[in-house]
Design a protein around this motif. Structure first.
Motif: not given
Length: 237
Positions: A97, A99, A108, A137, A222
């Protein structure tokens, strides 16, 4: 003789044995597989010793081909019970993860490894890519109970296009799923996730955070389109 059958040459021959999978319209059935094994054994037994070099080449090539077919059939057999069904499974998160925002609900893909209680020693485990749209998440190492609507990756008949099905099968990620319900069972984070949690706040301070995350954790989600295009044009990707 020593140079003819070096490890490099045997590795090249073994690699060529896997190439027919790229052109076969379907995998061999069990009957065809056993016939090839029988023919190979007969060749080894009856061919004179003066042709031993050719026998070794044929044997290595055939073993590679038979192994690749058996491996592919084993994978397809394992994922068959999960194709195009609504299922409830217990699975471990494999995707790190990365994020930055925990409030975003944009879906996603998250990769899970299914824990099959009927075959606990089965390795490698069946993996599935879940389109995650929950606020919480998932992190690598966690165990979740998931209710999923599954499907299998399909390829297109356009020969000039990218074969997504072949790529997915080569990476053992042929299954994808829509998330219906999720419940966290175990919150044991992996070392990789702990490192990511520690370093991400510092990476967020840099301008090229997307590139840094891609290099450090293999997550290219990203990266901005400008950087993607540059890397594709320069061959860096």
């Amino acid at each position: 003789m020593r140079q003819l059958f070096s490890l490099d040459l045997l590795a090249i021959i073994f690699s060529f044995g896997c190439l027919p999978l790229m052109f076969l319209p379907s995998l061999l059935c069990d009957y065809q597989w056993y016939v090839i094994v029988l023919i190979l054994i007969v060749i080894i037994l009856i061919v004179p010793s003066k042709f031993q070099n050719y026998v070794i080449i044929i044997t290595v090539f055939s073993i590679s081909f038979l192994w690749s077919v058996a491996y592919s059939k084993q994978y397809l057999t394992k994922i068959e019970p999960y194709i195009d069904k609504t299922i409830m499974v217990k699975a471990e998160v494999e995707t790190i993860n990365t994020q930055f925002s925990t409030s975003s609900t944009d879906p996603y893909p998250v990769k899970f490894a299914i824990n099959d209680d009927s075959q606990p020693l089965l390795y490698p485990k069946v993996t599935i890519s879940v389109y995650w749209d929950q606020q919480i998440k998932p992190k690598t190492g966690q165990i979740w109970q998931l209710t999923l609507k599954t499907k299998v990756v399909h390829g297109y008949l356009n020969e000039g296009g990218f074969d997504s099905q072949r790529f997915a099968m080569a990476n053992r990620n042929l299954l994808s799923a829509k998330l219906i319900q999720a419940e966290l069972l175990e919150d044991n984070l992996s070392i990789r996730q702990l490192i990511a949690d520690y370093t991400l706040p510092y990476i967020d301070l840099f301008t090229y955070q997307g590139i840094l995350i891609a290099l450090a954790f293999g997550d290219r989600s990203h990266m901005v389109d400008e950087h993607r295009i540059i890397m594709m044009q320069t061959g860096v990707a």
